[in-house]
Design a protein around this motif. Structure first.
Motif, PDB file in Angstrom:
ATOM      1  N   GLU A  12      19.449  11.164  -5.985  1.00 50.60           N
ATOM      2  CA  GLU A  12      19.930  12.374  -5.321  1.00 50.60           C
ATOM      3  C   GLU A  12      19.294  13.329  -6.094  1.00 50.60           C
ATOM      4  N   GLY A  13      18.600  14.616  -5.630  1.00 46.33           N
ATOM      5  CA  GLY A  13      18.389  15.515  -6.447  1.00 46.33           C
ATOM      6  C   GLY A  13      16.586  15.395  -7.040  1.00 46.33           C
ATOM      7  N   ALA A  14      16.055  14.385  -6.635  1.00 46.76           N
ATOM      8  CA  ALA A  14      14.457  14.221  -6.943  1.00 46.76           C
ATOM      9  C   ALA A  14      13.862  15.157  -6.285  1.00 46.76           C
ATOM     10  N   THR A  15      12.600  15.673  -6.803  1.00 46.52           N
ATOM     11  CA  THR A  15      11.688  16.295  -6.316  1.00 46.52           C
ATOM     12  C   THR A  15      10.170  15.796  -6.660  1.00 46.52           C
ATOM     13  N   HIS A  16       9.216  16.303  -6.053  1.00 46.55           N
ATOM     14  CA  HIS A  16       7.910  15.752  -6.422  1.00 46.55           C
ATOM     15  C   HIS A  16       7.838  14.135  -6.385  1.00 46.55           C
ATOM     16  N   ILE A  17       8.099  13.673  -5.124  1.00 43.24           N
ATOM     17  CA  ILE A  17       7.949  12.245  -4.920  1.00 43.24           C
ATOM     18  C   ILE A  17       6.805  11.731  -4.504  1.00 43.24           C
ATOM     19  N   ARG A  18       5.887  10.812  -5.153  1.00 36.83           N
ATOM     20  CA  ARG A  18       4.658  10.321  -4.419  1.00 36.83           C
ATOM     21  C   ARG A  18       4.601   8.944  -4.731  1.00 36.83           C
ATOM     22  N   VAL A  19       4.309   8.138  -3.705  1.00 43.04           N
ATOM     23  CA  VAL A  19       4.417   6.744  -3.671  1.00 43.04           C
ATOM     24  C   VAL A  19       3.189   6.294  -3.066  1.00 43.04           C
ATOM     25  N   ARG A  20       2.442   5.539  -3.618  1.00 45.14           N
ATOM     26  CA  ARG A  20       1.247   5.154  -3.174  1.00 45.14           C
ATOM     27  C   ARG A  20       0.944   3.491  -3.131  1.00 45.14           C
ATOM     28  N   GLN A  21       0.340   2.859  -2.101  1.00 43.24           N
ATOM     29  CA  GLN A  21       0.119   1.595  -2.233  1.00 43.24           C
ATOM     30  C   GLN A  21      -1.235   1.420  -1.752  1.00 43.24           C
ATOM     31  N   HIS A  22      -2.271   0.647  -2.835  1.00 43.28           N
ATOM     32  CA  HIS A  22      -3.828   0.898  -2.532  1.00 43.28           C
ATOM     33  C   HIS A  22      -3.933  -0.926  -2.056  1.00 43.28           C
ATOM     34  N   ILE A  23      -5.083  -0.715  -0.995  1.00 43.19           N
ATOM     35  CA  ILE A  23      -5.304  -2.030  -1.054  1.00 43.19           C
ATOM     36  C   ILE A  23      -6.173  -2.875  -1.964  1.00 43.19           C
ATOM     37  N   SER A  24      -6.035  -4.091  -2.215  1.00 45.31           N
ATOM     38  CA  SER A  24      -6.663  -4.718  -3.270  1.00 45.31           C
ATOM     39  C   SER A  24      -8.289  -5.085  -3.008  1.00 45.31           C
ATOM     40  N   LYS A  25      -9.108  -4.966  -3.781  1.00 47.13           N
ATOM     41  CA  LYS A  25     -10.547  -5.189  -3.645  1.00 47.13           C
ATOM     42  C   LYS A  25     -10.806  -6.406  -2.709  1.00 47.13           C
ATOM     43  N   ASP A  26     -10.044  -7.384  -3.130  1.00 48.24           N
ATOM     44  CA  ASP A  26     -10.270  -8.754  -2.192  1.00 48.24           C
ATOM     45  C   ASP A  26      -9.667  -8.821  -0.940  1.00 48.24           C
ATOM     46  N   GLN A  27      -9.006  -8.010  -0.562  1.00 46.93           N
ATOM     47  CA  GLN A  27      -8.310  -7.752   1.006  1.00 46.93           C
ATOM     48  C   GLN A  27      -9.071  -6.881   1.993  1.00 46.93           C
ATOM     49  N   LYS A  28      -9.098  -7.317   3.043  1.00 47.94           N
ATOM     50  CA  LYS A  28      -9.782  -6.480   4.348  1.00 47.94           C
ATOM     51  C   LYS A  28      -8.858  -5.748   4.885  1.00 47.94           C
ATOM     52  N   LYS A  29      -7.553  -6.277   4.522  1.00 47.39           N
ATOM     53  CA  LYS A  29      -6.667  -5.036   5.417  1.00 47.39           C
ATOM     54  C   LYS A  29      -5.141  -5.277   4.560  1.00 47.39           C
ATOM     55  N   LEU A  30      -4.401  -4.414   4.786  1.00 46.86           N
ATOM     56  CA  LEU A  30      -2.914  -4.422   4.405  1.00 46.86           C
ATOM     57  C   LEU A  30      -2.083  -5.433   4.891  1.00 46.86           C
ATOM     58  N   THR A  31      -1.601  -6.335   4.144  1.00 43.18           N
ATOM     59  CA  THR A  31      -0.567  -7.161   4.822  1.00 43.18           C
ATOM     60  C   THR A  31       0.706  -6.936   4.077  1.00 43.18           C
ATOM     61  N   SER A  32       1.039  -5.822   3.329  1.00 40.52           N
ATOM     62  CA  SER A  32       2.628  -5.213   3.190  1.00 40.52           C
ATOM     63  C   SER A  32       2.371  -3.782   3.270  1.00 40.52           C
ATOM     64  N   TYR A  33       3.565  -3.282   3.416  1.00 39.98           N
ATOM     65  CA  TYR A  33       3.490  -1.974   3.735  1.00 39.98           C
ATOM     66  C   TYR A  33       4.719  -1.114   3.209  1.00 39.98           C
ATOM     67  N   LEU A  34       4.747  -0.042   2.939  1.00 41.12           N
ATOM     68  CA  LEU A  34       6.003   0.884   2.321  1.00 41.12           C
ATOM     69  C   LEU A  34       7.016   1.032   3.378  1.00 41.12           C
ATOM     70  N   ALA A  35       8.154   0.828   3.078  1.00 43.20           N
ATOM     71  CA  ALA A  35       9.331   1.304   3.800  1.00 43.20           C
ATOM     72  C   ALA A  35      10.301   2.126   3.224  1.00 43.20           C
ATOM     73  N   LEU A  36      11.176   3.013   3.723  1.00 46.27           N
ATOM     74  CA  LEU A  36      12.031   3.682   2.993  1.00 46.27           C
ATOM     75  C   LEU A  36      13.398   3.799   3.762  1.00 46.27           C
TER      76      LEU A  36
END
Length: 103
Positions: A12-36
């Motif tokens: 609680e009280g957090a600001t400037h939040i940034r969460v990013r998941q990049h696809i790895s070089k050996d993957q063709k598509k994402l197989t995991s996703y962010l959830a909140l």
């Protein structure tokens, strides 16, 4: 492994939040996703194994967040503006491929 894994608790009280998941070089598509989700267990994005396919602007009691939606390249969530969070939020990764480990 398949399912949800807690990654970080946003206080609680957090600001400037940034969460990013990049696809790895050996993957063709994402197989995991962010959830909140909230501390009470209710999901804000990507809950109940339902993956959001489009960008979303989310207002959490004055804290505005942007979620990228599913894409081929990456998955991100960030705050817009400077209003602090008014509750604890939990970032998770939803893994959908039982053969890939969550890093």
């Amino acid at each position: 492994s398949k399912g949800y894994t807690d990654v970080v608790k946003i206080p609680e009280g957090a600001t400037h939040i940034r969460v990013r998941q990049h696809i790895s070089k050996d993957q063709k598509k994402l197989t995991s996703y962010l959830a909140l989700k909230k501390k009470d267990g209710s999901y804000i994005i990507n809950g109940k194994y339902m993956i959001s396919t489009s960008e979303a602007i989310i207002d959490l009691n004055g804290t505005v967040m942007n979620y990228s939606g599913w894409s081929q390249n990456d998955d991100y969530l960030h705050t817009m503006g400077h209003n602090p969070t008014k509750e604890i939020l939990i970032v998770q990764v939803l893994a959908t491929d039982i053969n890939k480990a969550v890093d």
